[in-house]
Write a protein that holds these residues in place. Structure first.
Motif, PDB file in Angstrom:
ATOM      1  N   ASN A 110      92.345  37.833  47.293  1.00 22.24           N
ATOM      2  CA  ASN A 110      91.876  37.214  46.055  1.00 22.24           C
ATOM      3  C   ASN A 110      90.782  36.173  46.327  1.00 22.24           C
ATOM      4  O   ASN A 110      90.663  35.174  45.603  1.00 22.24           O
ATOM      5  CB  ASN A 110      93.023  36.572  45.262  1.00 22.24           C
ATOM      6  CG  ASN A 110      92.654  36.370  43.795  1.00 22.24           C
ATOM      7  OD1 ASN A 110      91.892  37.131  43.217  1.00 22.24           O
ATOM      8  ND2 ASN A 110      93.196  35.321  43.204  1.00 22.24           N
ATOM      9  N   ASP A 138      86.981  34.734  46.420  1.00 23.64           N
ATOM     10  CA  ASP A 138      85.792  34.907  45.603  1.00 23.64           C
ATOM     11  C   ASP A 138      84.582  35.351  46.428  1.00 23.64           C
ATOM     12  O   ASP A 138      83.775  36.154  45.990  1.00 23.64           O
ATOM     13  CB  ASP A 138      85.436  33.598  44.894  1.00 23.64           C
ATOM     14  CG  ASP A 138      86.438  33.265  43.792  1.00 23.64           C
ATOM     15  OD1 ASP A 138      86.831  32.087  43.694  1.00 23.64           O
ATOM     16  OD2 ASP A 138      86.811  34.181  43.049  1.00 23.64           O
ATOM     17  N   ILE A 181      80.333  35.697  43.989  1.00 23.16           N
ATOM     18  CA  ILE A 181      81.029  36.097  42.778  1.00 23.16           C
ATOM     19  C   ILE A 181      80.697  37.551  42.493  1.00 23.16           C
ATOM     20  O   ILE A 181      79.661  38.072  42.957  1.00 23.16           O
ATOM     21  CB  ILE A 181      80.618  35.183  41.606  1.00 23.16           C
ATOM     22  CG1 ILE A 181      81.603  35.284  40.454  1.00 23.16           C
ATOM     23  CG2 ILE A 181      79.200  35.462  41.172  1.00 23.16           C
ATOM     24  CD1 ILE A 181      81.403  34.211  39.410  1.00 23.16           C
ATOM     25  N   VAL A 182      81.542  38.205  41.727  1.00 23.49           N
ATOM     26  CA  VAL A 182      81.321  39.610  41.381  1.00 23.49           C
ATOM     27  C   VAL A 182      79.975  39.775  40.689  1.00 23.49           C
ATOM     28  O   VAL A 182      79.547  38.920  39.917  1.00 23.49           O
ATOM     29  CB  VAL A 182      82.473  40.110  40.480  1.00 23.49           C
ATOM     30  CG1 VAL A 182      82.203  41.526  40.000  1.00 23.49           C
ATOM     31  CG2 VAL A 182      83.786  40.064  41.234  1.00 23.49           C
ATOM     32  N   ARG A 239      78.450  44.433  44.768  1.00 21.70           N
ATOM     33  CA  ARG A 239      79.711  43.699  44.568  1.00 21.70           C
ATOM     34  C   ARG A 239      80.178  43.980  43.137  1.00 21.70           C
ATOM     35  O   ARG A 239      80.139  43.139  42.242  1.00 21.70           O
ATOM     36  CB  ARG A 239      79.506  42.194  44.780  1.00 21.70           C
ATOM     37  CG  ARG A 239      80.831  41.418  44.732  1.00 21.70           C
ATOM     38  CD  ARG A 239      81.522  41.362  46.017  1.00 21.70           C
ATOM     39  NE  ARG A 239      82.846  40.777  45.975  1.00 21.70           N
ATOM     40  CZ  ARG A 239      83.110  39.463  46.013  1.00 21.70           C
ATOM     41  NH1 ARG A 239      82.111  38.581  46.056  1.00 21.70           N
ATOM     42  NH2 ARG A 239      84.353  39.036  45.998  1.00 21.70           N
ATOM     43  N   LYS A 289      85.822  42.477  42.790  1.00 19.13           N
ATOM     44  CA  LYS A 289      86.106  41.289  43.603  1.00 19.13           C
ATOM     45  C   LYS A 289      86.595  41.675  44.987  1.00 19.13           C
ATOM     46  O   LYS A 289      86.315  41.003  45.972  1.00 19.13           O
ATOM     47  CB  LYS A 289      87.165  40.438  42.895  1.00 19.13           C
ATOM     48  CG  LYS A 289      87.424  39.093  43.529  1.00 19.13           C
ATOM     49  CD  LYS A 289      88.406  38.279  42.685  1.00 19.13           C
ATOM     50  CE  LYS A 289      88.585  36.888  43.252  1.00 19.13           C
ATOM     51  NZ  LYS A 289      89.492  36.069  42.407  1.00 19.13           N
TER      52      LYS A 289
END
Lengths: 115, 112
Positions: free
Chosen positions: A28, A30, A51-52, A68, A71
């Protein structure tokens, strides 16, 4: 167990071919990173993503591309434009980059050899 | 720009202490790290220290920081053959990106 999975462990490529290295994390985190390691050269940053749907070039981005979309995933494509792609590639992730120690967790690496 | 320097090789006898040295250039407050890499594997975090600290100890590992000289060292007490690996020093960039810059790594060889 949480961690980062890189695949394949070993990959052989003919000159002129593109190849994609997979990196998946279930921590999880970032932020995700791709590094290249050559003997005696240490680690050099190729691309990173905080970040995504967003990513930035590192110090040696030429000849590489990333995405990306999720995540958990940060695949690296080594294109035919990369002149010397034979190397050991390391993927890493971290919780965030804004504050704190930004400790990186690394995958086991993928070794790419161009024939 | 920022740079991290390490000697490339260190050889010690089993049971001795190992001291791996590193110099860095960023003068702002930052984090400094030691990672270990065994052959054919990824990097494993050993420890890290914030630049307002002088020392950090964790079992056989002692990190010493001389902020004035921008010098970081990792001492491994009672070195074992399983400690043979490459040890990387790293420094966190200033700024919001928080990226790390790595030294070239010190290869530690432990002789029985």
């Amino acid at each position: 167990d949480g961690g980062i999975t890189q695949s394949p462990k070993y990959l052989f490529r003919k000159e002129g071919q593109n190849v994609t290295l997979s990196c998946e994390q279930n921590l999880n985190h970032d932020a995700m990173y791709w590094y290249r390691q050559d003997p005696g050269q240490g680690l050099r940053l190729i691309y990173y993503s905080q970040i995504v749907n967003d990513f930035q070039k590192g110090d040696i981005a030429e000849g590489y591309s990333v995405s990306r979309e999720k995540k958990e995933s940060f695949p690296l494509t080594v294109t035919s434009a990369q002149k010397n792609p034979t190397a050991f590639y390391l993927c890493a992730s971290s919780i965030n980059t804004i504050s704190g120690a930004n400790v990186l967790t690394f995958g086991a690496g993928s070794r790419l050899t161009v024939l | 720009g920022e740079d991290v320097e390490q000697s490339l090789f260190l050889s010690v006898r089993e049971g001795d202490s190992s001291v791996i040295n590193c110099t860095y250039t960023d003068s702002s407050s930052t984090y400094l790290y030691w990672y270990k890499q065994e052959p054919g594997a990824g990097l494993q975090l050993l420890t890290y220290i914030f630049s307002n600290m002088d020392m950090k100890q964790d079992q056989r590992l002692t990190v010493l920081l001389n902020k004035k000289d921008k010098h970081l060292s990792l001492r491994i007490a009672d070195t074992q053959t399983g400690d043979s690996a490459i040890y990387f020093c790293a420094e966190r960039y200033g700024g919001s990106q928080g990226n790390l810059i790595f030294g070239k790594g010190t290869k530690l060889s432990v002789k029985p």
